[in-house]
Structures are given as C-alpha cells and as structure tokens.
Design a protein around this motif. Structure first.
Motif, PDB file in Angstrom:
ATOM      1  N   PHE A  59      28.156  34.603  39.517  1.00  0.00           N
ATOM      2  CA  PHE A  59      29.001  35.643  38.968  1.00  0.00           C
ATOM      3  C   PHE A  59      30.337  35.596  39.694  1.00  0.00           C
ATOM      4  O   PHE A  59      30.390  35.315  40.900  1.00  0.00           O
ATOM      5  CB  PHE A  59      28.361  37.024  39.125  1.00  0.00           C
ATOM      6  CG  PHE A  59      27.239  37.272  38.157  1.00  0.00           C
ATOM      7  CD1 PHE A  59      27.481  37.874  36.939  1.00  0.00           C
ATOM      8  CD2 PHE A  59      25.943  36.895  38.471  1.00  0.00           C
ATOM      9  CE1 PHE A  59      26.448  38.106  36.034  1.00  0.00           C
ATOM     10  CE2 PHE A  59      24.900  37.112  37.580  1.00  0.00           C
ATOM     11  CZ  PHE A  59      25.156  37.719  36.356  1.00  0.00           C
ATOM     12  N   ALA A  60      31.402  35.856  38.942  1.00  0.00           N
ATOM     13  CA  ALA A  60      32.738  35.777  39.527  1.00  0.00           C
ATOM     14  C   ALA A  60      33.542  37.019  39.163  1.00  0.00           C
ATOM     15  O   ALA A  60      33.549  37.455  38.012  1.00  0.00           O
ATOM     16  CB  ALA A  60      33.470  34.529  39.033  1.00  0.00           C
ATOM     17  N   GLY A  61      34.211  37.575  40.165  1.00  0.00           N
ATOM     18  CA  GLY A  61      35.170  38.643  39.937  1.00  0.00           C
ATOM     19  C   GLY A  61      36.571  38.061  39.953  1.00  0.00           C
ATOM     20  O   GLY A  61      36.871  37.163  40.754  1.00  0.00           O
ATOM     21  N   ALA A 107      32.899  37.554  35.284  1.00  0.00           N
ATOM     22  CA  ALA A 107      32.349  36.453  34.493  1.00  0.00           C
ATOM     23  C   ALA A 107      30.983  36.060  35.021  1.00  0.00           C
ATOM     24  O   ALA A 107      30.724  36.117  36.227  1.00  0.00           O
ATOM     25  CB  ALA A 107      33.279  35.247  34.523  1.00  0.00           C
ATOM     26  N   ARG A 108      30.122  35.661  34.082  1.00  0.00           N
ATOM     27  CA  ARG A 108      28.861  35.016  34.434  1.00  0.00           C
ATOM     28  C   ARG A 108      29.010  33.543  34.075  1.00  0.00           C
ATOM     29  O   ARG A 108      29.470  33.208  32.976  1.00  0.00           O
ATOM     30  CB  ARG A 108      27.692  35.613  33.663  1.00  0.00           C
ATOM     31  CG  ARG A 108      26.405  34.785  33.804  1.00  0.00           C
ATOM     32  CD  ARG A 108      25.232  35.361  33.044  1.00  0.00           C
ATOM     33  NE  ARG A 108      24.107  34.406  33.052  1.00  0.00           N
ATOM     34  CZ  ARG A 108      22.827  34.734  33.081  1.00  0.00           C
ATOM     35  NH1 ARG A 108      22.493  36.008  33.083  1.00  0.00           N
ATOM     36  NH2 ARG A 108      21.890  33.801  33.099  1.00  0.00           N
ATOM     37  N   VAL A 133      33.969  38.734  30.817  1.00  0.00           N
ATOM     38  CA  VAL A 133      34.140  40.135  30.428  1.00  0.00           C
ATOM     39  C   VAL A 133      35.545  40.551  30.872  1.00  0.00           C
ATOM     40  O   VAL A 133      35.764  40.953  32.016  1.00  0.00           O
ATOM     41  CB  VAL A 133      33.078  41.042  31.064  1.00  0.00           C
ATOM     42  CG1 VAL A 133      33.244  42.487  30.564  1.00  0.00           C
ATOM     43  CG2 VAL A 133      31.679  40.536  30.757  1.00  0.00           C
ATOM     44  N   ASN A 134      36.489  40.401  29.950  1.00  0.00           N
ATOM     45  CA  ASN A 134      37.867  40.796  30.240  1.00  0.00           C
ATOM     46  C   ASN A 134      38.235  41.984  29.357  1.00  0.00           C
ATOM     47  O   ASN A 134      37.379  42.589  28.711  1.00  0.00           O
ATOM     48  CB  ASN A 134      38.828  39.623  30.052  1.00  0.00           C
ATOM     49  CG  ASN A 134      38.871  39.115  28.620  1.00  0.00           C
ATOM     50  OD1 ASN A 134      38.222  39.653  27.727  1.00  0.00           O
ATOM     51  ND2 ASN A 134      39.636  38.069  28.391  1.00  0.00           N
ATOM     52  N   VAL A 168      30.021  34.416  43.590  1.00  0.00           N
ATOM     53  CA  VAL A 168      28.772  34.514  44.343  1.00  0.00           C
ATOM     54  C   VAL A 168      27.667  33.803  43.566  1.00  0.00           C
ATOM     55  O   VAL A 168      27.551  33.951  42.348  1.00  0.00           O
ATOM     56  CB  VAL A 168      28.386  35.993  44.610  1.00  0.00           C
ATOM     57  CG1 VAL A 168      28.252  36.786  43.317  1.00  0.00           C
ATOM     58  CG2 VAL A 168      27.094  36.078  45.418  1.00  0.00           C
ATOM     59  N   VAL A 169      26.884  33.001  44.263  1.00  0.00           N
ATOM     60  CA  VAL A 169      25.774  32.264  43.657  1.00  0.00           C
ATOM     61  C   VAL A 169      24.536  33.151  43.671  1.00  0.00           C
ATOM     62  O   VAL A 169      24.153  33.686  44.718  1.00  0.00           O
ATOM     63  CB  VAL A 169      25.503  30.951  44.420  1.00  0.00           C
ATOM     64  CG1 VAL A 169      24.319  30.205  43.800  1.00  0.00           C
ATOM     65  CG2 VAL A 169      26.737  30.068  44.426  1.00  0.00           C
TER      66      VAL A 169
END
Length: 226
Positions: free
Chosen positions: A175-177, A101-102, A85-86, A125-126
């Motif tokens: 999920f990642a920021g 992002a997922r 999601v950008n 984060v997992v």
C-alpha cells in the motif's frame, strides 16, 4: 551596519518567503474543513481544480471508498496492478493533498515499472511478499535500492523515477500513500516509446544511442499503463 534585531527580522522574513515558495510547489493547503468534489458545476463553487459540493449537502459516503481488500488483476505484460484512490474516486479528498494506492504483484517478476509521480512523494509499506524497490536521483543519477519484507516501509521522493519488483515466488501486496489528491503517473517506457503521436525516431535513436530499427520495434509494442 544592520542591527541585531533588524538582522533577525530579515532572517525570519526570508525564512517565511522560502517556506511560502516551497508550499506553492505542492497541493494548496485547504481553506476550509473539506471540499467534496462535484461533477456538475451548477451545484457548487470552483476551488483547487474541482467544483465543491455545498458543505451542508456532504455526507459520509463522500469520504468513503470500498474495495481495497480486493486483489487487482496482474494478468498483464508487467505482472502488476495499481488500484489508485485519488480525488476522482474519493470525492472527499479534494483539497486535502493526499491519496492512497494498493499495488498487487504477480509471483516472481511482477513489476511496477519505472515511473514518476510529478506531484507527489510516495511512502510504501509491504503487507505481503518481498519486493526489490528503488529510485534514481536527478543528474548525476544515483540509484538507491532496498529489498523489503512484510512491514518494511520505503519512501520515493517527489518526481523521481522509481520501481518495485516482486522477487519472491508468491504474490506480493503493498500500500502506498501519496502527498497529492492527484499525484499523476508517468510510466517511463510508455511515455518514451508509446506516446501519441510518437516521438520522432531520430530523437530516440540519438538519445539512447541505439539502432533505428530497435526504436521502430519498441514504438510498435503495446506499453501498458499501470
């Protein structure tokens, strides 16, 4: 000889210059509350790489994205899927310097292959499963790795090669920021062996110290972009 006050002023000035140079290497700070990107330049003004919608025309939908509850399709050669999601998918991110992002991983062996984000640090984060993750520093290369479980967090510094591997026999989700509205992704194998046009095989043969037949074989493979 420089007086104490003059020395202090010089140190402060040098510090501000250093901070300014660091800030210039990342996404510019917003110059307004928000800048919703718009596809038609006739309807906005150009700021920070995207045209901006008139703030008076913005609405809540410009700041909303739905769908990260849906699993990504991991039926591919690497067994993973990244839903990013950008700014291209969430217009309200424009000028805000962040994206999300997922990542879905197939059971044992699902891999988000070695890649870099040239414009962003990533914090991951997992939320399901167990991941073996790591990154490699610039030369001389040093590997940092960790096995992560649900609730664990790991940071991948900006521009460094990193990866995640599902080491459990169940699906995994993270999920990642990312610290950019448009972090960019360079998947190493795809970039080296799947570029268009192809890199001269003589370059890769010498760089990797392998037989040219192996380079030719690798360049003929399909390299997925995650």
């Amino acid at each position: 000889m420089m007086r104490g006050a003059d020395q202090l002023h010089s140190v402060v000035a040098a510090t501000f210059l250093l901070l300014a140079s660091i800030a210039a290497a990342f996404d510019p700070s917003p110059l307004q509350d928000f800048c919703v990107s718009i596809d038609d330049p006739k309807l906005g003004v150009f700021v920070n790489g995207k045209f901006c919608k008139d703030p008076m025309q913005a609405n809540a939908d410009d700041f909303t994205f739905r769908g990260l509850n849906m699993p990504g399709n991991t039926s591919n050669p690497v067994g993973s899927n990244v839903t990013l999601v950008n700014v291209d998918r969430l217009k309200g991110l424009n000028t805000l310097g962040i994206s999300l992002a997922r990542i879905d991983y197939a059971p044992y062996g699902g891999l988000n292959p070695p890649h870099t984000h040239p414009r962003a640090t990533e914090i991951l984060v997992v939320v399901k499963g167990t991941l073996h993750v790591g990154f490699v520093t610039s030369n001389p290369p040093k590997l940092f790795t960790k096995t992560l479980h649900v609730g664990d967090v790991f940071v991948f510094p900006i521009g460094l090669i990193h990866f995640q591997l599902n080491v459990a026999n169940t699906n995994a989700i993270a999920f990642a920021g990312l610290s950019s509205q448009n972090p960019g992704t360079i998947t190493i194998a795809n970039a080296v062996f799947g570029s268009d046009p192809a890199i001269n095989p003589d370059v890769l043969t010498k760089a990797f110290q392998v037989d040219k037949n192996l380079v030719d074989y690798l360049q003929k493979q399909f390299w997925p972009q995650n």
